[in-house]
Write a protein that holds these residues in place. Structure first.
Motif, PDB file in Angstrom:
ATOM      1  N   ASP A  89       0.865  -1.300   0.109  1.00  0.00           N
ATOM      2  CA  ASP A  89       0.096   0.001  -0.012  1.00  0.00           C
ATOM      3  C   ASP A  89       0.920   1.239  -0.010  1.00  0.00           C
ATOM      4  O   ASP A  89       0.390   2.172  -0.717  1.00  0.00           O
ATOM      5  CB  ASP A  89      -0.877   0.025   1.254  1.00  0.00           C
ATOM      6  N   ASN A  90       2.025   1.234   0.841  1.00  0.00           N
ATOM      7  CA  ASN A  90       2.833   2.484   0.848  1.00  0.00           C
ATOM      8  C   ASN A  90       3.363   2.714  -0.435  1.00  0.00           C
ATOM      9  O   ASN A  90       3.547   3.832  -1.013  1.00  0.00           O
ATOM     10  CB  ASN A  90       3.798   2.339   1.948  1.00  0.00           C
ATOM     11  N   VAL A  91       3.869   1.637  -1.233  1.00  0.00           N
ATOM     12  CA  VAL A  91       4.455   1.778  -2.484  1.00  0.00           C
ATOM     13  C   VAL A  91       3.346   2.311  -3.353  1.00  0.00           C
ATOM     14  O   VAL A  91       3.701   3.278  -4.321  1.00  0.00           O
ATOM     15  CB  VAL A  91       4.994   0.578  -3.166  1.00  0.00           C
ATOM     16  N   LEU A  92       2.171   1.858  -3.527  1.00  0.00           N
ATOM     17  CA  LEU A  92       1.184   2.253  -4.247  1.00  0.00           C
ATOM     18  C   LEU A  92       0.741   3.773  -4.076  1.00  0.00           C
ATOM     19  O   LEU A  92       0.628   4.436  -4.953  1.00  0.00           O
ATOM     20  CB  LEU A  92      -0.101   1.396  -3.943  1.00  0.00           C
ATOM     21  N   ILE A  93       0.848   4.160  -2.575  1.00  0.00           N
ATOM     22  CA  ILE A  93       0.485   5.641  -2.419  1.00  0.00           C
ATOM     23  C   ILE A  93       1.478   6.286  -3.165  1.00  0.00           C
ATOM     24  O   ILE A  93       1.305   7.446  -3.785  1.00  0.00           O
ATOM     25  CB  ILE A  93       0.654   5.778  -0.990  1.00  0.00           C
ATOM     26  N   ASP A  94       2.798   5.819  -3.183  1.00  0.00           N
ATOM     27  CA  ASP A  94       3.668   6.711  -3.761  1.00  0.00           C
ATOM     28  C   ASP A  94       3.771   6.849  -5.454  1.00  0.00           C
ATOM     29  O   ASP A  94       4.068   7.678  -5.809  1.00  0.00           O
ATOM     30  CB  ASP A  94       5.295   6.288  -3.509  1.00  0.00           C
ATOM     31  N   LEU A  95       3.188   5.699  -5.927  1.00  0.00           N
ATOM     32  CA  LEU A  95       2.970   5.639  -7.501  1.00  0.00           C
ATOM     33  C   LEU A  95       1.732   6.356  -7.669  1.00  0.00           C
ATOM     34  O   LEU A  95       1.807   7.161  -8.663  1.00  0.00           O
ATOM     35  CB  LEU A  95       2.837   4.073  -7.629  1.00  0.00           C
ATOM     36  N   TYR A  96       0.633   6.388  -7.084  1.00  0.00           N
ATOM     37  CA  TYR A  96      -0.234   7.463  -7.342  1.00  0.00           C
ATOM     38  C   TYR A  96       0.036   8.810  -7.095  1.00  0.00           C
ATOM     39  O   TYR A  96      -0.312   9.589  -7.898  1.00  0.00           O
ATOM     40  CB  TYR A  96      -1.362   7.001  -6.290  1.00  0.00           C
TER      41      TYR A  96
ATOM     42  N   ARG B 192      -2.562  10.654  -9.726  1.00  0.00           N
ATOM     43  CA  ARG B 192      -3.745   9.838  -9.502  1.00  0.00           C
ATOM     44  C   ARG B 192      -4.227  10.215  -7.990  1.00  0.00           C
ATOM     45  O   ARG B 192      -4.264   9.401  -7.153  1.00  0.00           O
ATOM     46  CB  ARG B 192      -3.828   8.594  -9.875  1.00  0.00           C
ATOM     47  N   MET B 193      -4.370  11.641  -7.942  1.00  0.00           N
ATOM     48  CA  MET B 193      -4.835  12.319  -6.572  1.00  0.00           C
ATOM     49  C   MET B 193      -6.028  11.371  -5.890  1.00  0.00           C
ATOM     50  O   MET B 193      -6.138  10.982  -4.733  1.00  0.00           O
ATOM     51  CB  MET B 193      -5.217  13.644  -6.383  1.00  0.00           C
ATOM     52  N   ASP B 194      -7.209  11.144  -6.635  1.00  0.00           N
ATOM     53  CA  ASP B 194      -8.339  10.459  -6.096  1.00  0.00           C
ATOM     54  C   ASP B 194      -8.089   9.279  -5.480  1.00  0.00           C
ATOM     55  O   ASP B 194      -8.327   8.629  -4.420  1.00  0.00           O
ATOM     56  CB  ASP B 194      -9.555  10.305  -7.020  1.00  0.00           C
ATOM     57  N   GLN B 195      -7.199   8.320  -6.142  1.00  0.00           N
ATOM     58  CA  GLN B 195      -6.897   7.011  -5.797  1.00  0.00           C
ATOM     59  C   GLN B 195      -6.000   7.110  -4.687  1.00  0.00           C
ATOM     60  O   GLN B 195      -6.018   6.234  -3.428  1.00  0.00           O
ATOM     61  CB  GLN B 195      -6.075   6.275  -6.738  1.00  0.00           C
ATOM     62  N   GLN B 196      -5.131   8.011  -4.508  1.00  0.00           N
ATOM     63  CA  GLN B 196      -4.111   8.171  -3.374  1.00  0.00           C
ATOM     64  C   GLN B 196      -4.898   8.840  -2.074  1.00  0.00           C
ATOM     65  O   GLN B 196      -4.832   7.876  -1.000  1.00  0.00           O
ATOM     66  CB  GLN B 196      -3.267   9.264  -3.614  1.00  0.00           C
ATOM     67  N   ILE B 197      -5.939   9.643  -2.364  1.00  0.00           N
ATOM     68  CA  ILE B 197      -6.796   9.937  -1.349  1.00  0.00           C
ATOM     69  C   ILE B 197      -7.557   8.588  -0.660  1.00  0.00           C
ATOM     70  O   ILE B 197      -7.726   8.132   0.286  1.00  0.00           O
ATOM     71  CB  ILE B 197      -7.738  11.057  -1.432  1.00  0.00           C
ATOM     72  N   ASP B 198      -8.137   8.145  -1.582  1.00  0.00           N
ATOM     73  CA  ASP B 198      -9.004   6.753  -1.068  1.00  0.00           C
ATOM     74  C   ASP B 198      -7.998   5.789  -0.095  1.00  0.00           C
ATOM     75  O   ASP B 198      -8.577   5.086   0.554  1.00  0.00           O
ATOM     76  CB  ASP B 198      -9.517   5.796  -2.229  1.00  0.00           C
ATOM     77  N   LEU B 199      -6.701   5.432  -0.904  1.00  0.00           N
ATOM     78  CA  LEU B 199      -6.090   4.415  -0.135  1.00  0.00           C
ATOM     79  C   LEU B 199      -5.409   4.939   1.126  1.00  0.00           C
ATOM     80  O   LEU B 199      -5.553   4.412   2.133  1.00  0.00           O
ATOM     81  CB  LEU B 199      -4.817   4.112  -1.110  1.00  0.00           C
ATOM     82  N   LEU B 200      -5.171   6.282   1.280  1.00  0.00           N
ATOM     83  CA  LEU B 200      -4.827   6.806   2.534  1.00  0.00           C
ATOM     84  C   LEU B 200      -5.911   6.995   3.531  1.00  0.00           C
ATOM     85  O   LEU B 200      -5.891   6.687   4.458  1.00  0.00           O
ATOM     86  CB  LEU B 200      -4.258   8.296   2.227  1.00  0.00           C
ATOM     87  N   LYS B 201      -7.212   7.094   3.087  1.00  0.00           N
ATOM     88  CA  LYS B 201      -8.329   7.147   4.120  1.00  0.00           C
ATOM     89  C   LYS B 201      -8.470   5.524   4.358  1.00  0.00           C
ATOM     90  O   LYS B 201      -8.955   5.057   5.568  1.00  0.00           O
ATOM     91  CB  LYS B 201      -9.685   7.580   3.345  1.00  0.00           C
ATOM     92  N   GLN B 202      -8.308   4.823   3.502  1.00  0.00           N
ATOM     93  CA  GLN B 202      -8.453   3.117   3.810  1.00  0.00           C
ATOM     94  C   GLN B 202      -7.333   2.895   4.961  1.00  0.00           C
ATOM     95  O   GLN B 202      -7.790   2.249   6.082  1.00  0.00           O
ATOM     96  CB  GLN B 202      -8.203   2.297   2.565  1.00  0.00           C
ATOM     97  N   LYS B 203      -6.153   3.389   4.566  1.00  0.00           N
ATOM     98  CA  LYS B 203      -5.069   3.188   6.006  1.00  0.00           C
ATOM     99  C   LYS B 203      -5.342   3.670   7.203  1.00  0.00           C
ATOM    100  O   LYS B 203      -5.267   3.056   8.365  1.00  0.00           O
ATOM    101  CB  LYS B 203      -3.780   3.654   5.370  1.00  0.00           C
ATOM    102  N   LEU B 204      -6.291   4.662   7.248  1.00  0.00           N
ATOM    103  CA  LEU B 204      -6.685   5.472   8.365  1.00  0.00           C
ATOM    104  C   LEU B 204      -7.545   4.602   9.096  1.00  0.00           C
ATOM    105  O   LEU B 204      -7.782   4.494  10.266  1.00  0.00           O
ATOM    106  CB  LEU B 204      -7.183   6.802   7.960  1.00  0.00           C
ATOM    107  N   ARG B 205      -8.560   3.979   8.201  1.00  0.00           N
ATOM    108  CA  ARG B 205      -9.656   3.237   8.656  1.00  0.00           C
ATOM    109  C   ARG B 205      -9.105   1.941   9.683  1.00  0.00           C
ATOM    110  O   ARG B 205      -9.629   1.598  10.643  1.00  0.00           O
ATOM    111  CB  ARG B 205     -10.655   2.703   7.679  1.00  0.00           C
TER     112      ARG B 205
END
Length: 263
Positions: free
Chosen positions: A67-74, A79-92
């Motif tokens: 997930d951390n690698v994917l966030i950096d790739l986004y 791809r800000m929307d995908q980055q935001i979604d994944l960051l929120k998922q990590k917060l959950r």
């Protein structure tokens, strides 16, 4: 040997990583390392698709690093929307007590050195990344809320500069001035960093010709809680609400901060 190959011939390294993945040989590290090398070669979209397609072959412990690698790739490919979604998922996951495999700390590695990261530090880091993503989408009110939460948890000078930028974008110049002063006076972790100091000084220079807004817009205490601001805050909090009730202490602090804002 692997590090030397990646440095000297990254394209060949990617071929070998693919072979390892297809053979089921150390897939956890092969997939992550291959995605990192692809990022270095500007094959970002390919790296994203590789992680999405093959992460199911990886262990549960490998999912967070992926997930951390994917966030950096986004982030790299915008791809800000995908980055935001994944960051929120990590917060959950943190909110639900499922991050770090339920432990209060995890071992991280940077520049070959291992160190311990606490849940609080990780939460603040993720919130900081989320704030940055909102800034890229010019959602400065949302970014402000997120950065202030991050600063409550684990304050540092870099996030303070980003918070000041959000405030400047909203013409909240008095508040931005106060935030930047904390950096310039060395009150926050990382304030001694030359680049951070230079950035704070640049923001202050940008601010000084206009830092006193018209008197009717100055609010020394609290926030200017327009309806849109409250709606955005509620939306964020609702999106972060847990699917079950297990809460960590850090989110009690965030809830307390929310109550202060809305009181």
């Amino acid at each position: 040997m692997k590090a030397q190959l990646v440095e000297k011939d990254p394209e060949t390294a990617i071929v070998l990583f693919w072979k390892a993945i297809n053979a089921g040989d150390r897939v956890d590290s092969a997939l992550k390392d291959m995605a990192v090398v692809m990022k270095q070669l500007n094959r970002t979209e390919e790296a994203i698709e590789a992680i999405k397609s093959f992460r199911g072959l990886c262990s549960k412990q490998a999912q967070e690093p992926l997930d951390n690698v994917l966030i950096d790739l986004y982030k790299k490919c915008g791809r800000m929307d995908q980055q935001i979604d994944l960051l929120k998922q990590k917060l959950r996951l943190i909110y639900q007590g499922e991050a770090f495999n339920g432990k209060p700390t995890k071992t991280a590695r940077s520049h070959g050195k291992k160190f311990q990261v606490s849940i609080k530090q990780e939460t603040s880091r993720i919130l900081g990344n989320l704030g940055w993503a909102y800034m890229q989408k010019s959602k400065f009110m949302a970014a402000e809320v997120v950065y202030k939460k991050a600063q409550m948890i684990d304050p540092d000078a870099n996030k303070a500069c980003n918070l000041a930028r959000c405030l400047i974008k909203q013409a909240r110049n008095v508040e931005a001035h106060l935030v930047l002063n904390e950096v310039l006076q060395g009150k926050l972790l990382g304030s001694e960093d030359c680049q951070t100091q230079n950035r704070a000084q640049e923001l202050m220079l940008e601010l000084e010709p206009k830092w006193l807004p018209p008197p009717e817009t100055v609010k020394i205490t609290g926030f200017d809680l327009e309806d849109d601001f409250i709606d955005e805050l509620e939306k964020l909090l609702n999106e972060w609400s847990p699917l079950r009730t297990k809460r960590l202490p850090i989110f009690e602090e965030i809830s307390s901060y929310r109550n202060q804002l809305l009181s």
